[in-house]
Scaffold this active site. Structure first.
Site, PDB file in Angstrom:
ATOM      1  CD  GLU A 141      -2.653   1.218   2.598  1.00 51.29           C
ATOM      2  OE1 GLU A 141      -2.894   2.313   3.166  1.00 51.29           O
ATOM      3  OE2 GLU A 141      -3.069   0.120   3.038  1.00 51.29           O
ATOM      4  CD  GLU A 146      -2.449   7.597   5.569  1.00 53.14           C
ATOM      5  OE1 GLU A 146      -3.338   6.795   5.877  1.00 53.14           O
ATOM      6  OE2 GLU A 146      -1.275   7.536   6.001  1.00 53.14           O
TER       7      GLU A 146
END
Length: 703
Positions: A141, A146
């Site tokens: 991933e 974020e």
């Protein structure tokens, strides 16, 4: 900035974009969504994760993901992902390109304004496409961005691998004070060596493990894109606002928050020039788009077929074209850094049927280059504007066939009825025929319902067969595309029910119709025999919708015929009291919508077939006529005669002496061994494929 979906590696997607990657190594824009439409997100590239997932998607998140416009939509050139609180429950959106687009190595960048609000967690990230087989975190991933608003202005990147996942240690962060009020570019550059993370093209974190193996570097396989806003959860939740041990720490005054995405783009290293666009276009189509690889500082030169014109985009990587009527090549030349690259796309103009019947092929001129025989011996030639096939099949299980390739794809969308006209004498009693359609992708019609030319009409005249494909093109991934029919397959003596044998067939045409005809099929196999009260006719009824039959008679096989009887439906016999051995007959079915074509010709001397016999009868010369005791028959070259017989008007055969090498000579010398009475006689000539009758007048001159 133009905002349109772009993909140069796949056909059919379509438009110029502003901007190029900052890193020169990744200089070709290979995919983008610019979100220029209004309403729902483009389902060509995006699908949804829905619901709460497993334990709040594994992170104890609060939201439930939906596919509603309130949570995910395009408007004003932006993608809006919005988290909404209603009745104490949060809904949000998570969209992904899984199964629709992924890539390995390159630069991915988002231009976005992030979602504000304590307890929220927007993210722009990548996930390994093999997650369905190896699971997470083995798939790898890459979190490109974020953001958690409980830590204002802090943007981070993270990597999840088998060696470090969940609360991963592979994290880098930077400060973007106005992340929720202004647009910034969040990017990752991914190579086989490392992954670098940027904000506004400023590098702030590099992941480059010294040892690259399955535990530390699952990043040698394709990844797909994800965008979402989570609420609460292990990362987003503000501990001071949590209750009952849950990860529900969200600002109690927050009722909605949104992330706006201006675009998402993927760049890779230019290796070769790509050209995309439709391979098939309608004649005179408007606004057809063709795209080449888009590189900064490149120049483009386009060349089009005659009749096609560039509407916009000349000298750019994307052009919009108004097409003409001809098929041809679309060519682009790109010059970049002193090099010239060329790419060509063959584009075919489709056939669009019109009228009550549309001819695909009439076999004049003869389309030799479009016919390919397979799995049998097929001798193909043109015969009176028809395709004549002499075939020899020894292995029916090999599916012997002739493949006919159309010059341009055919759009059968509004013309689903395929029709062909075929004749055969079926001397071998083995002839069986079937027609299949193939589209441009090679998919073929054929299941339990196929176009079998059955029952086979083998009276030596052309018979027209029809088949409605309307509901038989299939469905789903195996569907034959009726708008792009490119080949016709004629199977001959095929399959486990086929028989070995050799014979001949003639194919007059291939056509399509908008609907099945309402007139009846023609009668066939007309036969005539002398009876005590005249001539009795019999025939085969091939229709279910006729109202009756008309019977016609003539004294010449190819002269004018007169109607002698009209019969009610389902009659298949008639006696002509005025008929003689020299009478010729035809039968015609009819109903209120019209008449069928004529049947074959029936005569007491046998069955005569149409066009080829007429031509042959004209070529055979009998002389002298009148005759006394000797005459000759001049035959066309190549015609093989099986028998020559002579009959009186009473049907009694007259003995003959014939001198001829049937296979070698073209003249037959005939002598009457005994003198005949003056009068009319009938010379019956049986060739390899035809039965002909010539009149002979015997006249003895008494000097």
């Amino acid at each position: 900035m133009s905002r349109i979906i772009y993909l140069v590696l796949c056909l059919g997607l379509l438009c110029p974009l502003g901007g190029v990657a900052q890193n020169g190594a990744y200089n070709e824009l290979v995919w983008s969504d610019e979100f220029e439409e209004e309403g729902a997100i483009n389902s060509t590239w995006w699908n949804f994760d829905l619901g709460n997932g497993n334990n709040g998607w594994g992170n104890r998140e609060l939201q439930s993901y939906t596919n509603q416009l309130a949570n995910v939509r395009q408007t004003g050139g932006k993608l809006i992902i919005e988290a909404i609180k209603q009745n104490g429950n949060w809904t949000s959106g998570r969209v992904k390109t899984q199964g629709k687009f992924d890539f390995t190595y390159g630069r991915v960048e988002w231009r976005a304004k992030l979602a504000p609000g304590v307890g929220t967690w927007p993210a722009l990230w990548l996930l390994g496409s093999n997650i369905s087989t190896v699971g997470w975190p083995a798939c790898g991933e890459i979190d490109v961005m974020e953001y958690i608003d409980r830590l204002p202005g802090k943007v981070q990147a993270a990597l999840h691998t088998p060696s470090s996942y969940g609360n991963t240690q592979n994290i880098g962060s930077t400060t973007v004070p106005d992340a929720t009020t202004a647009f910034h570019i969040y990017a990752a550059e991914w190579s086989e060596h490392d992954i670098k993370f940027y904000v506004d093209n400023t590098l702030y974190y590099t992941y480059a493990p010294t040892v690259k193996d399955a535990r530390t570097w699952p990043f040698d396989k394709a990844q797909f894109l994800i965008m979402n806003i989570a609420v609460g959860g292990n990362m987003g939740s503000e501990p001071s606002l949590e209750t009952n041990g849950q990860k529900n720490g969200v600002d109690p005054n927050l009722t909605s928050t949104r992330m706006e995405v201006d675009y998402v783009r993927v760049y890779q290293q230019f290796k070769e020039l790509h050209l995309s666009g439709p391979q098939f276009v309608n004649p005179s189509a408007q606004n057809v788009t063709f795209k080449a690889s888009r590189l900064a500082n490149a120049t483009y030169t386009w060349t089009l077929p005659s009749g096609a014109t560039i509407v916009s985009g000349n000298n750019s990587p994307e052009i919009v074209v108004n097409w003409g009527k001809k098929s041809g090549q679309v060519k682009v030349q790109m010059q970049h850094n002193g090099q010239t690259f060329t790419k060509i796309l063959e584009v075919k103009t489709k056939m669009l049927p019109s009228g009550s019947s549309f001819l695909i092929e009439g076999f004049n001129p003869f389309p030799a280059s479009q016919l390919t025989p397979n799995a049998g011996t097929f001798e193909m030639s043109q015969h009176q504007d028809a395709l004549k096939v002499n075939f020899h099949v020894t292995s029916p299980s090999s599916l012997p066939h002739i493949l006919y390739e159309l010059e341009s794809p055919l759009d059968m969308t509004g013309y689903p009825v395929f029709t062909t006209s075929v004749k055969t004498l079926n001397k071998s009693r083995t002839v069986s025929l079937r027609l299949d359609l193939l589209d441009a992708a090679g998919k073929v019609t054929g299941s339990n319902q196929v176009f079998n030319l059955s029952p086979l009409i083998d009276d030596g005249e052309y018979y027209t067969y029809h088949f409605n494909y309307q509901n038989l093109f299939g469905s789903g991934s195996g569907q034959v595309d009726p708008a792009n029919i490119s080949k016709i397959r004629l199977l001959v003596n095929y399959g486990f029910l086929g028989s070995s044998g050799q014979d001949s067939i003639w194919v007059d045409h291939f056509s399509v119709l908008p609907a099945l005809p309402t007139t009846p099929n023609r009668a066939s196999h007309v036969a005539a025999a002398m009876a005590a009260s005249g001539v009795t006719l019999s025939w085969r009824d091939n229709a279910a919708n006729e109202q009756g039959f008309k019977v016609y008679r003539s004294t010449q096989p190819y002269s004018n015929y007169s109607e002698i009887a009209s019969l009610s439906a389902n009659n298949t016999s008639f006696t002509d009291p005025a008929g003689t051995r020299e009478s010729f007959y035809k039968v015609q079915a009819y109903n209120s919508n019209g008449t069928a074509s004529f049947s074959n010709i029936g005569t007491v001397g046998g069955v005569m077939t149409g066009g080829s016999e007429e031509w042959l009868a004209q070529q055979i010369v009998l002389s002298p006529n009148p005759v006394q005791q000797e005459f000759s028959l001049a035959l066309p070259s190549g015609v093989k005669v099986k028998s020559i017989r002579l009959y009186g008007v009473n049907g009694q055969e007259v003995p003959l002496q014939i001198s001829m090498e049937f296979a070698l000579k073209t003249v037959a010398e005939v002598r009457l061994p005994t003198p005949l009475a003056d009068g009319l006689y009938f010379c019956r000539i049986q060739t390899e494929n035809n039965l002909l009758v010539k009149r002979l007048l015997v006249q003895n001159f008494n000097l």
